[in-house]
Design an enzyme around this catalytic site. Structure first.
Site, PDB file in Angstrom:
ATOM      1  N   GLN A   9       0.930  -4.421   3.428  1.00  0.00           N
ATOM      2  CA  GLN A   9       1.450  -3.342   4.415  1.00  0.00           C
ATOM      3  C   GLN A   9       1.480  -2.163   4.370  1.00  0.00           C
ATOM      4  OE1 GLN A   9       5.216  -3.814   1.713  1.00  0.00           O
ATOM      5  NE2 GLN A   9       6.706  -2.795   2.598  1.00  0.00           N
ATOM      6  N   SER A  88      -3.554  -7.377  -0.772  1.00  0.00           N
ATOM      7  CA  SER A  88      -1.636  -7.830  -1.363  1.00  0.00           C
ATOM      8  C   SER A  88      -1.225  -8.810  -0.590  1.00  0.00           C
ATOM      9  CB  SER A  88      -0.586  -6.516  -0.811  1.00  0.00           C
ATOM     10  OG  SER A  88      -0.105  -6.531  -1.665  1.00  0.00           O
ATOM     11  N   LEU A  89      -0.015  -8.663   0.553  1.00  0.00           N
ATOM     12  CA  LEU A  89       0.245  -9.556   1.847  1.00  0.00           C
ATOM     13  C   LEU A  89      -0.381 -10.421   2.172  1.00  0.00           C
ATOM     14  CD1 LEU A  89       2.950 -10.329   3.214  1.00  0.00           C
ATOM     15  CD2 LEU A  89       2.182  -8.397   4.557  1.00  0.00           C
TER      16      LEU A  89
END
Length: 293
Positions: A9, A88-89
């Site tokens: 993100q 992360s994502l």
């Protein structure tokens, strides 16, 4: 050894993915399939939406995922990873690109993850802040001494650690970290305290979705955020994906471990070039590239 890394993100931009959509019929079909799975035309927001439209978590996360995985598919035989990792994502993008997750299941998990995180953000006001110019130990120590919730969340590169927690906890930590010698403590424009205990509701919600999704052994090791170690075992991969929501993203340690294990180049697959900059902060001599058609 070729390493491929996938952004998280914050890498989104208006117009993202439009060149991919126009590149081939296969890419167009994947984008249109994504519109059907999500129940709204995310392509319209990606190609024509404003920065504000793209900041919505339920849009941002699937948009970055789609850009990354469709780009990896369009690279075809050029995509030959010896190791992968995602920030992360980006861990979900890495798993799809490494053939551990199907495109459809990956997108459904990312959408479920985004919605669960959004709900957790609405339950309690919370935030994050980037701490610049201070060693990890000092940041960890000060966070541990604050009574409100505040924890190290993203170990992005040496001298850049993002903290996450309640608004009161982050404000108090920023004040103390500046006093301890941090060059800057920048509050981030995010919806909540990602990668902190305040994401526990999201973790519980996502756990069942991950446990009920078929994940296969990836075609190469994936270095996961939670402990920066390489995995191919499906049970461990699932456990680490679940733990990631409330645990820190150990990106600095991930890059260091990949280098230790023989990485000779890093190619960023997805929008932007943020991860390449972070890699160079760890080792300026290592070649970095953006995946290109």
């Amino acid at each position: 050894m070729k390493s491929y890394i996938f952004p998280g993100q914050g890498a989104q931009f208006s117009g993202m993915g439009k060149d991919l959509y126009n590149h081939s019929e296969a890419a167009r079909n994947l984008f249109e399939s994504a519109n059907e799975i999500l129940g709204f035309r995310i392509t319209d927001i990606m190609f024509e939406g404003t920065d504000e439209d793209l900041k919505q978590t339920n849009v941002t996360q699937p948009a970055i995922f789609l850009h990354s995985v469709i780009l990896a598919k369009e690279l075809k035989s050029e995509f030959q990873p010896d190791m992968v990792a995602g920030h992360s994502l980006g861990e979900f993008s890495a798993l799809v690109s490494a053939k551990a997750l199907s495109f459809e299941d990956g997108l459904r998990l990312v959408s479920a993850r985004a919605n669960a995180m959004q709900k957790a953000c609405e339950v309690r006001p919370s935030t994050m802040a980037a701490i610049l110019g201070l060693d990890d130990f000092t940041v960890e120590d000060i966070c541990s001494r604050i009574s409100d919730v505040v924890v190290p969340a993203n170990y992005n590169c040496p001298g850049q650690l993002v903290i996450s927690g309640s608004i009161e906890g982050v404000d108090k930590a920023c004040e103390l970290l500046i006093q301890a010698g941090a060059k800057r403590a920048l509050k981030l424009n995010v919806g909540g305290a990602f990668h902190s205990p305040l994401m526990e509701l999201a973790r519980v919600e996502l756990q069942s979705a991950i446990e009920n999704t078929e994940i296969n052994e990836p075609l190469c090791p994936i270095y996961q955020n939670i402990d920066a170690k390489p995995y191919t075992d499906v049970a461990n991969i699932k456990h680490n994906l679940i733990s990631q929501l409330t645990g820190a993203v150990r990106w600095t340690q991930t890059i260091e471990k990949m280098l230790h294990d023989g990485a000779t180049s890093f190619t960023e697959v997805g929008p932007g070039s943020v991860l390449q900059g972070l890699v160079r902060k760890v080792d300026r001599s290592i070649p970095t590239f953006s995946a290109d058609l």
